[in-house]
Design a protein around this motif. Structure first.
Motif, PDB file in Angstrom:
ATOM      1  N   SER A 185       0.818  -1.212   0.000  1.00  0.00           N
ATOM      2  CA  SER A 185       0.000   0.000   0.000  1.00  0.00           C
ATOM      3  C   SER A 185       0.855   1.266   0.000  1.00  0.00           C
TER       4      SER A 185
ATOM      5  N   ILE B  37      -7.532  -7.450  -9.586  1.00  0.00           N
ATOM      6  CA  ILE B  37      -8.000  -6.855  -8.334  1.00  0.00           C
ATOM      7  C   ILE B  37      -6.815  -6.665  -7.384  1.00  0.00           C
TER       8      ILE B  37
ATOM      9  N   VAL C  44      -5.088  -6.151  -3.925  1.00  0.00           N
ATOM     10  CA  VAL C  44      -5.352  -6.340  -2.501  1.00  0.00           C
ATOM     11  C   VAL C  44      -4.166  -5.728  -1.773  1.00  0.00           C
TER      12      VAL C  44
ATOM     13  N   HIS D 222      -4.298   2.359  -0.122  1.00  0.00           N
ATOM     14  CA  HIS D 222      -5.613   2.025   0.442  1.00  0.00           C
ATOM     15  C   HIS D 222      -6.361   3.257   0.931  1.00  0.00           C
TER      16      HIS D 222
ATOM     17  N   PHE E 292      -8.731   3.570  -5.065  1.00  0.00           N
ATOM     18  CA  PHE E 292      -8.716   2.195  -4.561  1.00  0.00           C
ATOM     19  C   PHE E 292      -9.584   2.025  -3.306  1.00  0.00           C
TER      20      PHE E 292
ATOM     21  N   GLU F 199     -12.412   0.894  -2.747  1.00  0.00           N
ATOM     22  CA  GLU F 199     -13.202  -0.327  -2.632  1.00  0.00           C
ATOM     23  C   GLU F 199     -12.328  -1.563  -2.441  1.00  0.00           C
ATOM     24  N   CYS F 200     -11.016  -1.395  -2.437  1.00  0.00           N
ATOM     25  CA  CYS F 200     -10.111  -2.549  -2.364  1.00  0.00           C
ATOM     26  C   CYS F 200      -9.879  -2.974  -0.915  1.00  0.00           C
ATOM     27  N   LYS F 201      -9.608  -4.243  -0.733  1.00  0.00           N
ATOM     28  CA  LYS F 201      -9.313  -4.782   0.591  1.00  0.00           C
ATOM     29  C   LYS F 201      -7.915  -4.343   1.034  1.00  0.00           C
TER      30      LYS F 201
END
Length: 378
Positions: free
Chosen positions: A83, A99, A101, A329, A334, A336-338
């Motif tokens: 991140s 996607i 993460v 993050h 981003f 909506e990303c975990k």
């Protein structure tokens, strides 16, 4: 009269670059072919060792994108990303409609946290999809926790795309950054320790992968007497003039590393007197940083010592500083990303500032910086 601006990390040309640029003109190879490209790649391969096969490209971002293509990462695949980095580390994941993460940092190197990484892998496995790649970053020139991340990579059989965009010349246990990943990348953007004006390289571990990268980087042209294309390709190859700049810059790489580390020693001397300001440093002798950028975190004990206040004072004196990379993050792109971790990187971002670190920083420049910091204390 306003004093000259002190930049954060400007290009620093040594003059030798002109010889290789002139060679490109003399031989009339000013496009994406020529001996400068070949020799630039060979010199880097010798420097990096460890079965390093270098493909010179238009940017580090292009290198990450091609690494994803080489690993056959497609729509819906999970890719584990650090991140705390510049957005170029993660954007190519979106190019592939995969996607991202995001994984938190650990506090010693500010890079990918092994514990949070394993948590992210376990989450992905519970979703029924094993991640296709891990992208750790050697942030600001500081190597990530190589042994721990490689161990997790081997345990779960997930390949590593090593983002050493900022870390040419840095080492872990005396091995160069850029040699640890299944695929690795380095950037030669204008603000890096050496530059090709704009450019980067993808480092593969075998000739077959290098050939495939070159194929993708030159519009996926097939080896026929006519233009034939069966796959999507890109215009990602470096040009012979930029590679000539790179050849000249490589000749002074070791000098540039020494100079950046001398800048760090300068900041060490200044900040040892400040309890409120912590200089980011190598955690132990296993880590050797090129100190591409010198960074500090500032504890908000009183109004004199905040990153905003320090940045403002430097700006008023015509000196460039910059906030740390805002973690991915926390970016709207981003949202909506975990994300896995304890937000160590977010905490560092809130307190951190990058200081002038160029290899052309003069003694007069350092005196100006020192005077500002001394005055801040009183």
């Amino acid at each position: 009269m306003e004093e000259n601006k002190i930049w954060l990390s400007p290009p620093h040309l040594g003059g030798k670059e002109l010889n290789y640029i002139q060679h490109a003109f003399d031989t009339n190879w000013i496009s994406q072919y020529g001996s400068n490209i070949d020799e630039f790649e060979k010199t880097l391969e010798n420097y990096l060792e460890n079965n390093s096969f270098v493909t010179a490209l238009s940017s580090g971002t292009a290198a990450i994108h091609l690494a994803l293509r080489l690993l056959n990462i497609e729509e819906g695949d999970f890719v584990l990303c650090q991140s705390f980095t510049f957005v170029a580390s993660a954007n190519p994941v979106l190019y592939q409609k995969a996607i991202p993460v995001f994984v938190d940092s650990e506090p010693t190197t500010w890079n990918m946290c092994p514990n949070a990484l394993e948590d992210a892998i376990k989450y992905c496995l519970k979703q029924g999809k094993k991640p296709k790649a891990i992208i750790p970053v050697s942030l600001y020139g500081m190597p990530f926790m190589v042994d721990e991340i490689l161990e997790i990579s081997r345990k779960y059989e997930i390949p590593i795309i090593e983002d050493s965009a900022e870390a040419l010349g840095s080492k872990y246990k005396n091995k160069p950054c850029g040699s640890f990943g299944d695929l690795s990348i380095i950037s030669f953007n204008g603000n890096k320790i050496i530059t090709t004006s704009g450019g980067g390289v993808l480092i593969s571990r075998n000739q077959k992968s290098k050939d495939k990268a070159l194929y993708f980087a030159t519009q996926a042209k097939e080896n026929k007497d006519y233009y034939n294309h069966s796959e999507v390709g890109y215009n990602y190859r470096i040009n012979n003039i930029s590679a000539g700049i790179g050849r000249g810059q490589l000749e002074v790489l070791e000098e540039r590393i020494v100079k950046r580390r001398e800048n760090h020693q300068f900041y060490q001397y200044i900040f040892e007197k400040y309890d409120e300001i912590n200089l980011f440093e190598e955690p132990d002798d296993n880590f050797f940083s090129n100190y591409w950028l010198n960074t500090v975190t500032i504890e908000k004990k009183d109004s004199r010592f905040t990153k905003e206040k320090l940045k403002q004072i430097f700006s008023e004196n015509n000196i460039e500083t910059r906030y740390l990379w805002k973690p991915m993050h926390l970016q709207p792109l981003f949202s909506e990303c975990k994300f896995f971790g304890r937000n160590v990187c977010g905490t560092v971002f809130e307190k951190g500032l990058c200081l002038p670190s160029g290899t052309n920083l003069t003694e007069g420049d350092k005196d100006r910086i020192k005077e500002i910091l001394i005055n801040l204390r009183y």
